[in-house]
Design a protein around this motif. Structure first.
Motif, mmCIF file in Angstrom:
data_model
loop_
_atom_site.group_PDB
_atom_site.id
_atom_site.type_symbol
_atom_site.label_atom_id
_atom_site.label_comp_id
_atom_site.label_asym_id
_atom_site.label_seq_id
_atom_site.Cartn_x
_atom_site.Cartn_y
_atom_site.Cartn_z
ATOM 1 N N PHE A 40 -2.303 -7.432 15.964
ATOM 2 C CA PHE A 40 -0.871 -7.380 15.677
ATOM 3 C C PHE A 40 -0.118 -6.594 16.752
ATOM 4 O O PHE A 40 0.911 -7.048 17.254
ATOM 5 N N TYR A 41 -0.641 -5.425 17.103
ATOM 6 C CA TYR A 41 0.053 -4.597 18.085
ATOM 7 C C TYR A 41 0.100 -5.290 19.449
ATOM 8 O O TYR A 41 1.129 -5.259 20.127
ATOM 9 N N GLY A 42 -0.992 -5.938 19.830
ATOM 10 C CA GLY A 42 -1.001 -6.701 21.082
ATOM 11 C C GLY A 42 0.019 -7.823 21.049
ATOM 12 O O GLY A 42 0.751 -8.054 22.030
ATOM 13 N N TRP A 43 0.091 -8.530 19.918
ATOM 14 C CA TRP A 43 1.082 -9.600 19.766
ATOM 15 C C TRP A 43 2.498 -9.034 19.865
ATOM 16 O O TRP A 43 3.349 -9.582 20.571
ATOM 17 N N ALA A 44 2.762 -7.934 19.157
ATOM 18 C CA ALA A 44 4.104 -7.347 19.132
ATOM 19 C C ALA A 44 4.530 -6.866 20.519
ATOM 20 O O ALA A 44 5.677 -7.066 20.928
ATOM 21 N N ARG A 45 3.598 -6.253 21.246
ATOM 22 C CA ARG A 45 3.918 -5.799 22.610
ATOM 23 C C ARG A 45 4.145 -7.003 23.517
ATOM 24 O O ARG A 45 5.008 -6.971 24.391
ATOM 25 N N GLY A 46 3.368 -8.068 23.299
ATOM 26 C CA GLY A 46 3.558 -9.298 24.061
ATOM 27 C C GLY A 46 4.922 -9.930 23.800
ATOM 28 O O GLY A 46 5.488 -10.587 24.674
ATOM 29 N N GLN A 47 5.457 -9.725 22.613
ATOM 30 C CA GLN A 47 6.788 -10.208 22.261
ATOM 31 C C GLN A 47 7.875 -9.252 22.760
ATOM 32 O O GLN A 47 9.058 -9.505 22.531
ATOM 33 N N GLY A 56 8.657 -0.702 11.968
ATOM 34 C CA GLY A 56 9.631 -0.682 10.884
ATOM 35 C C GLY A 56 9.847 -2.028 10.218
ATOM 36 O O GLY A 56 10.184 -2.093 9.038
ATOM 37 N N ASP A 57 9.644 -3.117 10.972
ATOM 38 C CA ASP A 57 9.906 -4.451 10.421
ATOM 39 C C ASP A 57 8.701 -5.385 10.523
ATOM 40 O O ASP A 57 8.220 -5.901 9.520
ATOM 41 N N ALA A 58 8.242 -5.613 11.754
ATOM 42 C CA ALA A 58 7.193 -6.614 11.982
ATOM 43 C C ALA A 58 5.909 -6.285 11.218
ATOM 44 O O ALA A 58 5.270 -7.185 10.670
ATOM 45 N N TYR A 59 5.535 -5.019 11.177
ATOM 46 C CA TYR A 59 4.315 -4.616 10.476
ATOM 47 C C TYR A 59 4.343 -5.050 9.007
ATOM 48 O O TYR A 59 3.328 -5.444 8.442
ATOM 49 N N TYR A 60 5.507 -4.980 8.383
ATOM 50 C CA TYR A 60 5.639 -5.269 6.955
ATOM 51 C C TYR A 60 5.926 -6.744 6.663
ATOM 52 O O TYR A 60 6.079 -7.129 5.508
ATOM 53 N N ASP A 66 -0.535 -10.339 4.805
ATOM 54 C CA ASP A 66 -1.636 -11.128 4.245
ATOM 55 C C ASP A 66 -2.892 -11.007 5.117
ATOM 56 O O ASP A 66 -4.009 -10.918 4.607
ATOM 57 N N ILE A 67 -2.697 -11.008 6.416
ATOM 58 C CA ILE A 67 -3.831 -10.864 7.342
ATOM 59 C C ILE A 67 -4.454 -9.488 7.199
ATOM 60 O O ILE A 67 -5.686 -9.353 7.118
ATOM 61 N N PHE A 68 -3.629 -8.444 7.122
ATOM 62 C CA PHE A 68 -4.150 -7.082 6.948
ATOM 63 C C PHE A 68 -4.915 -6.953 5.633
ATOM 64 O O PHE A 68 -5.899 -6.211 5.546
ATOM 65 N N ALA A 69 -4.475 -7.677 4.599
ATOM 66 C CA ALA A 69 -5.121 -7.589 3.279
ATOM 67 C C ALA A 69 -6.573 -8.046 3.335
ATOM 68 O O ALA A 69 -7.437 -7.467 2.666
ATOM 69 N N VAL A 70 -6.870 -9.057 4.134
ATOM 70 C CA VAL A 70 -8.245 -9.576 4.208
ATOM 71 C C VAL A 70 -9.189 -8.501 4.728
ATOM 72 O O VAL A 70 -10.238 -8.234 4.126
ATOM 73 N N GLY A 71 -8.848 -7.871 5.823
ATOM 74 C CA GLY A 71 -9.726 -6.856 6.404
ATOM 75 C C GLY A 71 -9.803 -5.580 5.594
ATOM 76 O O GLY A 71 -10.745 -4.806 5.726
ATOM 77 N N ASN A 72 -8.803 -5.336 4.750
ATOM 78 C CA ASN A 72 -8.757 -4.102 3.963
ATOM 79 C C ASN A 72 -9.149 -4.318 2.504
ATOM 80 O O ASN A 72 -8.812 -3.518 1.643
ATOM 81 N N SER A 73 -9.879 -5.376 2.243
ATOM 82 C CA SER A 73 -10.254 -5.739 0.878
ATOM 83 C C SER A 73 -11.542 -5.035 0.443
ATOM 84 O O SER A 73 -12.619 -5.284 0.994
ATOM 85 N N ILE A 74 -11.423 -4.184 -0.557
ATOM 86 C CA ILE A 74 -12.615 -3.539 -1.134
ATOM 87 C C ILE A 74 -13.546 -4.592 -1.751
ATOM 88 O O ILE A 74 -14.764 -4.522 -1.540
ATOM 89 N N PRO A 75 -13.028 -5.591 -2.496
ATOM 90 C CA PRO A 75 -13.937 -6.608 -3.031
ATOM 91 C C PRO A 75 -14.739 -7.327 -1.946
ATOM 92 O O PRO A 75 -15.927 -7.601 -2.139
ATOM 93 N N LEU A 111 -7.361 5.081 1.194
ATOM 94 C CA LEU A 111 -6.599 5.111 -0.068
ATOM 95 C C LEU A 111 -5.747 6.370 -0.249
ATOM 96 O O LEU A 111 -4.564 6.260 -0.580
ATOM 97 N N PRO A 112 -6.301 7.567 -0.034
ATOM 98 C CA PRO A 112 -5.473 8.759 -0.281
ATOM 99 C C PRO A 112 -4.561 9.135 0.888
ATOM 100 O O PRO A 112 -3.853 10.138 0.803
ATOM 101 N N LEU A 113 -4.543 8.346 1.970
ATOM 102 C CA LEU A 113 -3.789 8.746 3.157
ATOM 103 C C LEU A 113 -2.802 7.695 3.661
ATOM 104 O O LEU A 113 -2.391 7.731 4.813
ATOM 105 N N HIS A 114 -2.411 6.764 2.796
ATOM 106 C CA HIS A 114 -1.405 5.766 3.173
ATOM 107 C C HIS A 114 -0.300 5.764 2.134
ATOM 108 O O HIS A 114 -0.560 5.583 0.948
ATOM 109 N N HIS A 115 0.920 5.943 2.603
ATOM 110 C CA HIS A 115 2.074 5.931 1.698
ATOM 111 C C HIS A 115 2.805 4.594 1.847
ATOM 112 O O HIS A 115 2.412 3.622 1.224
ATOM 113 N N ASP A 116 3.846 4.539 2.682
ATOM 114 C CA ASP A 116 4.616 3.303 2.859
ATOM 115 C C ASP A 116 3.769 2.162 3.410
ATOM 116 O O ASP A 116 4.075 0.991 3.176
ATOM 117 N N ASP A 117 2.737 2.508 4.151
ATOM 118 C CA ASP A 117 1.906 1.494 4.811
ATOM 119 C C ASP A 117 0.607 1.214 4.053
ATOM 120 O O ASP A 117 -0.371 0.767 4.640
#
Length: 192
Positions: A40-47, A56-60, A66-75, A111-117
């Motif tokens: 994501f960061y590489g894509w955003a810098r490329g843009q 503030g915007d693109a990350y959310y 949805d892509i971030f959810a796959v890699g961060n899935s406990i199940p 889990l205990p160290l992410h608020h808005d993100d």
């Protein structure tokens, strides 16, 4: 939590007394949850997006969340642990199991160290985000506390790992990584 912190903490928690050959699945499992973030960061810098727009915007935005959810899935991480157990008699079984275990440890540390993100850690079963009052980086949400806890955990894990590493190269890499985390967390704590 910073990605290098996950590497050190997961190695300290999982590497011993297992064979050193399991180092790679532990490291890869610690990286997988953050891999899409680097893409994501590489894509955003490329843009040529400014930092404020990136974080503030693109990350959310969709489909990134949805892509971030796959890699961060406990199940999905637990599925890796279960597959490793089922395939334990095969060469790849332990590799898959340690990869999944390392992913789950990464998620539990986040889990205990992410608020808005906060991530969707229960995807695909749920899109719920557990919003922690503490952030590992955001001073508006106790970021100094989060960074201090992260730094202390990394320093303890580094002290635990150091004598258990068999080569000077491994020790050097560990030392450099711990120093970088110390600088990153120290800047946040002191200047935040």
């Amino acid at each position: 939590m910073h990605t290098p912190s996950h590497l050190i903490l997961n190695l300290a928690a999982l590497r011993r007394p297992v064979p050193p050959a399991m180092t790679w699945p532990i490291l890869v499992g610690a990286l997988i949850p953050d891999a899409a973030l680097f893409v994501f960061y590489g894509w955003a810098r490329g843009q040529r997006l400014p930092s404020q727009t990136i974080w503030g915007d693109a990350y959310y935005s969709q489909p990134w969340q949805d892509i971030f959810a796959v890699g961060n899935s406990i199940p999905l991480g637990l599925l890796g642990v279960a597959l490793g157990y089922v395939l334990r008699g095969f060469r790849l079984g332990p590799w898959v199991g340690f990869l999944g275990a390392s992913m789950v440890l990464h998620h539990l540390a986040d889990l205990p160290l992410h608020h808005d993100d906060a991530h969707q850690h229960f995807w695909p079963l749920s899109s719920v985000r557990l919003i922690s009052p503490v952030s590992y980086w955001d001073v508006d949400h106790f970021g100094r506390l989060g960074a201090t806890v992260e730094l202390l955990l990394v320093l303890v894990a580094t002290a635990h790992l150091w004598p258990r590493l068999s080569s000077r190269g491994s020790q050097g890499l560990l030392g450099i990584t711990a120093a970088l985390i110390t600088v990153a967390c120290g800047v946040l704590v002191l200047l935040g």
